[in-house]
Design an enzyme around this catalytic site. Structure first.
Site, short mmCIF file in Angstrom:
data_model
loop_
_atom_site.label_atom_id
_atom_site.label_comp_id
_atom_site.label_asym_id
_atom_site.label_seq_id
_atom_site.Cartn_x
_atom_site.Cartn_y
_atom_site.Cartn_z
N SER A 1 -25.51 16.36 -7.13
CA SER A 1 -26.91 16.70 -6.87
C SER A 1 -27.26 16.21 -5.47
O SER A 1 -26.46 16.39 -4.54
CB SER A 1 -27.78 16.06 -7.96
OG SER A 1 -29.14 16.33 -7.75
N TYR B 1 -34.15 23.62 -1.72
CA TYR B 1 -32.92 22.85 -1.99
C TYR B 1 -33.19 21.75 -3.02
O TYR B 1 -32.44 21.59 -4.00
CB TYR B 1 -32.42 22.27 -0.67
CG TYR B 1 -31.24 21.33 -0.77
CD1 TYR B 1 -29.96 21.83 -1.04
CD2 TYR B 1 -31.39 19.96 -0.56
CE1 TYR B 1 -28.87 20.96 -1.11
CE2 TYR B 1 -30.31 19.10 -0.62
CZ TYR B 1 -29.05 19.60 -0.89
OH TYR B 1 -27.98 18.75 -0.95
N LYS C 1 -31.48 21.31 -6.78
CA LYS C 1 -30.73 20.10 -7.13
C LYS C 1 -31.40 19.35 -8.28
O LYS C 1 -30.73 18.77 -9.15
CB LYS C 1 -30.59 19.19 -5.90
CG LYS C 1 -29.66 19.75 -4.82
CD LYS C 1 -28.22 19.85 -5.31
CE LYS C 1 -27.25 20.11 -4.17
NZ LYS C 1 -25.85 20.22 -4.63
N1 LIG Z 1 -23.67 15.47 3.00
C1 LIG Z 1 -24.73 14.97 2.43
O1 LIG Z 1 -25.40 14.08 3.00
C2 LIG Z 1 -25.19 15.44 1.08
C3 LIG Z 1 -26.36 14.87 0.58
C4 LIG Z 1 -26.79 15.28 -0.69
C5 LIG Z 1 -26.06 16.21 -1.41
N2 LIG Z 1 -24.93 16.75 -0.86
C6 LIG Z 1 -24.22 17.75 -1.67
O2 LIG Z 1 -22.83 17.50 -1.63
C7 LIG Z 1 -22.13 18.71 -1.85
C8 LIG Z 1 -21.02 18.83 -0.83
O3 LIG Z 1 -21.60 18.97 0.46
P1 LIG Z 1 -20.97 18.34 1.78
O4 LIG Z 1 -21.96 17.41 2.34
O5 LIG Z 1 -19.59 17.87 1.52
O6 LIG Z 1 -21.00 19.61 2.76
P2 LIG Z 1 -19.87 20.68 3.16
O7 LIG Z 1 -18.78 20.00 3.92
O8 LIG Z 1 -20.62 21.78 3.85
O9 LIG Z 1 -19.31 21.15 1.77
C9 LIG Z 1 -19.85 22.20 1.03
C10 LIG Z 1 -18.74 22.87 0.26
O10 LIG Z 1 -19.30 23.93 -0.54
C11 LIG Z 1 -18.55 25.11 -0.29
N3 LIG Z 1 -19.36 26.29 -0.47
C12 LIG Z 1 -20.52 26.61 0.17
N4 LIG Z 1 -20.93 27.84 -0.21
C13 LIG Z 1 -20.01 28.29 -1.10
C14 LIG Z 1 -19.87 29.50 -1.84
N5 LIG Z 1 -20.76 30.51 -1.73
N6 LIG Z 1 -18.81 29.63 -2.65
C15 LIG Z 1 -17.89 28.63 -2.76
N7 LIG Z 1 -17.97 27.48 -2.11
C16 LIG Z 1 -19.02 27.32 -1.28
C17 LIG Z 1 -18.06 24.97 1.15
O11 LIG Z 1 -16.89 25.74 1.35
P3 LIG Z 1 -16.78 27.16 2.07
O12 LIG Z 1 -17.79 27.18 3.18
O13 LIG Z 1 -15.37 27.20 2.53
O14 LIG Z 1 -17.08 28.16 1.00
C18 LIG Z 1 -17.71 23.49 1.19
O15 LIG Z 1 -16.42 23.29 0.69
C19 LIG Z 1 -23.16 19.83 -1.79
O16 LIG Z 1 -23.51 20.24 -3.10
C20 LIG Z 1 -24.35 19.17 -1.13
O17 LIG Z 1 -25.59 19.77 -1.49
C21 LIG Z 1 -24.48 16.39 0.35
#
Ligand SMILES: NC(=O)c1ccc[n+]([C@@H]2O[C@H](COP(=O)([O-])OP(=O)(O)OC[C@H]3O[C@@H](n4cnc5c(N)ncnc54)[C@H](OP(=O)(O)O)[C@@H]3O)[C@@H](O)[C@H]2O)c1
Length: 261
Positions: free
Chosen positions: A142, A156, A160
């Site tokens: 989330s 968003y 979540k």
């Molecule tokens: N980074 C933070 O500070 C943070 C904070 C709160 C929550 N989150 C959550 O953590 C999770 C991972 O995010 P992250 O920070 O690691 O960012 P990220 O590096 O952009 O990772 C997102 C992942 O989701 C995949 N994705 C996006 N759209 C997709 C689709 N249509 N079909 C299949 N895969 C898809 C992307 O791969 P492709 O583009 O190759 O498809 C990528 O592997 C997310 O749910 C995000 O909301 C992150």
């Protein structure tokens, strides 16, 4: 308590970068066979190579989880190729940093589809085989936005929040069925999420943590069968403060946003 990972099968969505890539490698290092998926094939291949160093049977699927038919196909393919899925990590997600006055319904629907409906769809597809074995784990990634009503992120945050509340309801329904649910609330983790196009710039002055720090906290919470984990942990205290006085919290947030503009 606890869940032995050696020999288990773990499916991680959104594993081509960031938190998902880190978790996939960590589960492989812990002895599980890992299935990974996302849209970018080249990036997935790199992550798969890191997984197969530890878990040679690991596999990957190039898939777009915003498409319901591809979600269903992934569930079928993963069960067929891995022989079952013991742990589902719903990590794939997109941000949407956009002021509510600039949002249109198509954008809200797209964010809700990928960040909420798609993980629920995948969960429902994989749940029967977990129930049959009376064993399984579901990890839903989330965001602190879900509980802190982050400004400029209504679409968003709502998607979540839906994922979080769904997870809690599911945890209750499955309490005595051998299946446990972990909700992960990342704060600011240094990933590509903050440089994706079609989003307002990220301006909050919050110190970021590394993917490695985030993954270590998630794996620790997973090992303890916890119901939720905030990373970093201090965000849990902020969520508690908001819950204690929502009006004061929202007024304070609005005042902070005004002071920045
Ligand atoms: N980074 C933070 O500070 C943070 C904070 C709160 C929550 N989150 C959550 O953590 C999770 C991972 O995010 P992250 O920070 O690691 O960012 P990220 O590096 O952009 O990772 C997102 C992942 O989701 C995949 N994705 C996006 N759209 C997709 C689709 N249509 N079909 C299949 N895969 C898809 C992307 O791969 P492709 O583009 O190759 O498809 C990528 O592997 C997310 O749910 C995000 O909301 C992150």
């Amino acid at each position: 308590m606890g869940f032995e990972l050696a020999g288990k099968r773990v499916l991680v969505t959104g594993a081509s970068s960031g938190i998902g890539a880190g978790l996939a490698v960590a589960f492989a290092q812990a002895g599980a066979t890992v299935g990974i998926c996302a849209r970018r094939e080249d990036r997935l291949r790199e992550v798969l190579a890191r997984c197969t160093e530890h878990a040679p049977q690991s596999q990957m699927w190039v898939t777009d989880l915003s498409r319901p038919d591809e979600v269903d196909a992934l569930a079928r393919d993963a069960v067929a190729a891995l022989g079952g899925v013991d742990v589902l990590v719903n990590n794939a997600g997109i941000p949407k940093r956009r002021h509510v006055t600039a949002l249109d319904i198509a954008t809200v629907e797209a964010v809700t589809m990928l960040d909420y409906v798609s993980p629920v769809r995948l969960t429902l597809a994989l749940l029967p085989q977990m129930l049959e074995r009376r064993e399984g784990r579901i990890v839903n990634v989330s965001s602190v936005a879900a509980t802190l009503s982050s400004p400029g992120e209504a679409a968003y945050a709502a998607a979540k929040a839906a994922l979080s509340v769904w997870s809690e309801g599911m945890a209750v329904d499955l309490w005595d069925r051998g299946i446990k649910v972990l909700v992960v609330y990342p704060g600011v983790v240094d990933t590509e999420l903050f440089t994706l196009p079609d989003n307002d710039p990220f301006t909050a002055s919050v110190e970021s943590i590394t993917v490695e720090e985030c993954v270590a906290s998630v794996m620790d919470a997973f090992a303890k069968d916890e119901l939720q984990v905030y990373v970093p942990e201090w965000f849990a205290a902020i969520a508690a403060r908001k819950a204690a006085d929502v009006g004061a919290f929202l007024a304070g947030t609005a005042a902070y946003v005004r002071s920045q503009s």
